[in-house]
Design a protein around this motif. Structure first.
Motif, PDB file in Angstrom:
ATOM      1  N   ASP A   9       0.836  -1.210   0.000  1.00  0.00           N
ATOM      2  CA  ASP A   9       0.000   0.000   0.000  1.00  0.00           C
ATOM      3  C   ASP A   9       0.865   1.250   0.000  1.00  0.00           C
ATOM      4  N   ILE A  10       1.913   1.258   0.814  1.00  0.00           N
ATOM      5  CA  ILE A  10       2.829   2.405   0.862  1.00  0.00           C
ATOM      6  C   ILE A  10       3.499   2.580  -0.494  1.00  0.00           C
ATOM      7  N   LEU A  11       4.021   1.491  -1.042  1.00  0.00           N
ATOM      8  CA  LEU A  11       4.696   1.543  -2.343  1.00  0.00           C
ATOM      9  C   LEU A  11       3.743   2.037  -3.429  1.00  0.00           C
ATOM     10  N   ARG A  12       2.554   1.479  -3.472  1.00  0.00           N
ATOM     11  CA  ARG A  12       1.581   1.892  -4.495  1.00  0.00           C
ATOM     12  C   ARG A  12       1.189   3.363  -4.340  1.00  0.00           C
ATOM     13  N   GLY A  13       1.083   3.844  -3.104  1.00  0.00           N
ATOM     14  CA  GLY A  13       0.754   5.249  -2.889  1.00  0.00           C
ATOM     15  C   GLY A  13       1.790   6.172  -3.520  1.00  0.00           C
ATOM     16  N   VAL A  14       3.062   5.871  -3.323  1.00  0.00           N
ATOM     17  CA  VAL A  14       4.142   6.694  -3.895  1.00  0.00           C
ATOM     18  C   VAL A  14       4.184   6.525  -5.408  1.00  0.00           C
ATOM     19  N   ILE A  15       4.119   5.289  -5.879  1.00  0.00           N
ATOM     20  CA  ILE A  15       4.234   5.037  -7.317  1.00  0.00           C
ATOM     21  C   ILE A  15       3.005   5.537  -8.077  1.00  0.00           C
ATOM     22  N   ASP A  16       1.851   5.518  -7.469  1.00  0.00           N
ATOM     23  CA  ASP A  16       0.671   6.103  -8.128  1.00  0.00           C
ATOM     24  C   ASP A  16       0.856   7.609  -8.328  1.00  0.00           C
ATOM     25  N   ALA A  20       1.068   9.273 -12.046  1.00  0.00           N
ATOM     26  CA  ALA A  20       0.164  10.359 -12.447  1.00  0.00           C
ATOM     27  C   ALA A  20       0.957  11.549 -12.986  1.00  0.00           C
ATOM     28  N   ALA A  21       2.071  11.871 -12.346  1.00  0.00           N
ATOM     29  CA  ALA A  21       2.896  12.997 -12.789  1.00  0.00           C
ATOM     30  C   ALA A  21       3.620  12.677 -14.092  1.00  0.00           C
ATOM     31  N   VAL A  22       4.108  11.438 -14.246  1.00  0.00           N
ATOM     32  CA  VAL A  22       4.751  11.025 -15.504  1.00  0.00           C
ATOM     33  C   VAL A  22       3.730  11.109 -16.637  1.00  0.00           C
ATOM     34  N   VAL A  30       6.824  14.964 -10.668  1.00  0.00           N
ATOM     35  CA  VAL A  30       7.573  13.701 -10.596  1.00  0.00           C
ATOM     36  C   VAL A  30       8.690  13.868  -9.570  1.00  0.00           C
ATOM     37  N   ALA A  31       9.447  14.942  -9.690  1.00  0.00           N
ATOM     38  CA  ALA A  31      10.571  15.193  -8.791  1.00  0.00           C
ATOM     39  C   ALA A  31      10.120  15.307  -7.337  1.00  0.00           C
ATOM     40  N   ALA A  32       8.917  15.793  -7.109  1.00  0.00           N
ATOM     41  CA  ALA A  32       8.404  15.937  -5.746  1.00  0.00           C
ATOM     42  C   ALA A  32       8.168  14.586  -5.072  1.00  0.00           C
ATOM     43  N   LEU A  64       4.155  10.180 -23.118  1.00  0.00           N
ATOM     44  CA  LEU A  64       4.746   9.059 -22.397  1.00  0.00           C
ATOM     45  C   LEU A  64       3.807   8.633 -21.274  1.00  0.00           C
ATOM     46  N   LYS A  65       3.570   7.346 -21.162  1.00  0.00           N
ATOM     47  CA  LYS A  65       2.722   6.787 -20.100  1.00  0.00           C
ATOM     48  C   LYS A  65       3.479   5.642 -19.432  1.00  0.00           C
ATOM     49  N   ALA A  66       3.242   5.483 -18.138  1.00  0.00           N
ATOM     50  CA  ALA A  66       3.875   4.411 -17.369  1.00  0.00           C
ATOM     51  C   ALA A  66       2.803   3.495 -16.791  1.00  0.00           C
ATOM     52  N   ASP A  67       2.940   2.215 -17.046  1.00  0.00           N
ATOM     53  CA  ASP A  67       2.073   1.214 -16.422  1.00  0.00           C
ATOM     54  C   ASP A  67       2.976   0.284 -15.635  1.00  0.00           C
ATOM     55  N   TYR A  68       2.625   0.042 -14.382  1.00  0.00           N
ATOM     56  CA  TYR A  68       3.524  -0.727 -13.525  1.00  0.00           C
ATOM     57  C   TYR A  68       2.831  -1.903 -12.858  1.00  0.00           C
ATOM     58  N   GLU A  69       3.664  -2.833 -12.433  1.00  0.00           N
ATOM     59  CA  GLU A  69       3.253  -3.974 -11.637  1.00  0.00           C
ATOM     60  C   GLU A  69       4.254  -4.090 -10.488  1.00  0.00           C
TER      61      GLU A  69
END
Length: 123
Positions: A9-16, A20-22, A30-32, A64-69
């Motif tokens: 949950d913590i990881l997904r919160g940061v990566i989401d 969104a910024a990417v 993104v830098a923030a 550019l779009k990012a999709d992650y797992e």
């Protein structure tokens, strides 16, 4: 220590936030997501700090779009998490690039930030 739901949950919160910024082509946002002294290794020479992250993402093409797992998470120490991601970066005018990204998240005050980001390009 095995991955837990809370760690994911913590990881997904940061990566989401990062995704969104990417996706919105907002390099400062993104830098923030990174610590002030983050070590950042994309597909170009590495940088240290938020300004290098912003410059890297500012140079990326519009669309550019990012999709992650999430592949793995581990707690390295109190308030320090390791994340290992599979990420597909898609473009409007060229083939998708698949990479693995290893990140270290660090809690600063009450927020989590990326303190280390390392991309490995897949063959």
């Amino acid at each position: 220590m095995e991955s837990t739901g809370t760690q994911q949950d913590i990881l997904r919160g940061v990566i989401d936030r990062w995704k969104a910024a990417v996706d919105a082509h907002e390099p400062q946002q993104v830098a923030a997501c990174f610590t002030e002294d983050a070590i950042f290794q994309g597909l170009h020479p590495y940088s240290v700090g938020r300004s290098g992250v912003a410059q890297y993402y500012d140079s990326q093409p519009l669309g550019l779009k990012a999709d992650y797992e999430v592949l793995e998470t581990r707690e390295l120490a109190d308030e320090v998490l390791l994340g290992y991601l599979g990420v597909d970066f898609s473009f409007v005018d060229r083939p998708t690039i698949s990479v693995n990204i290893g990140i270290i998240l660090k809690r600063v005050d009450s927020e989590w930030f990326i303190s280390h980001y390392q991309v490995s390009r897949l063959p």
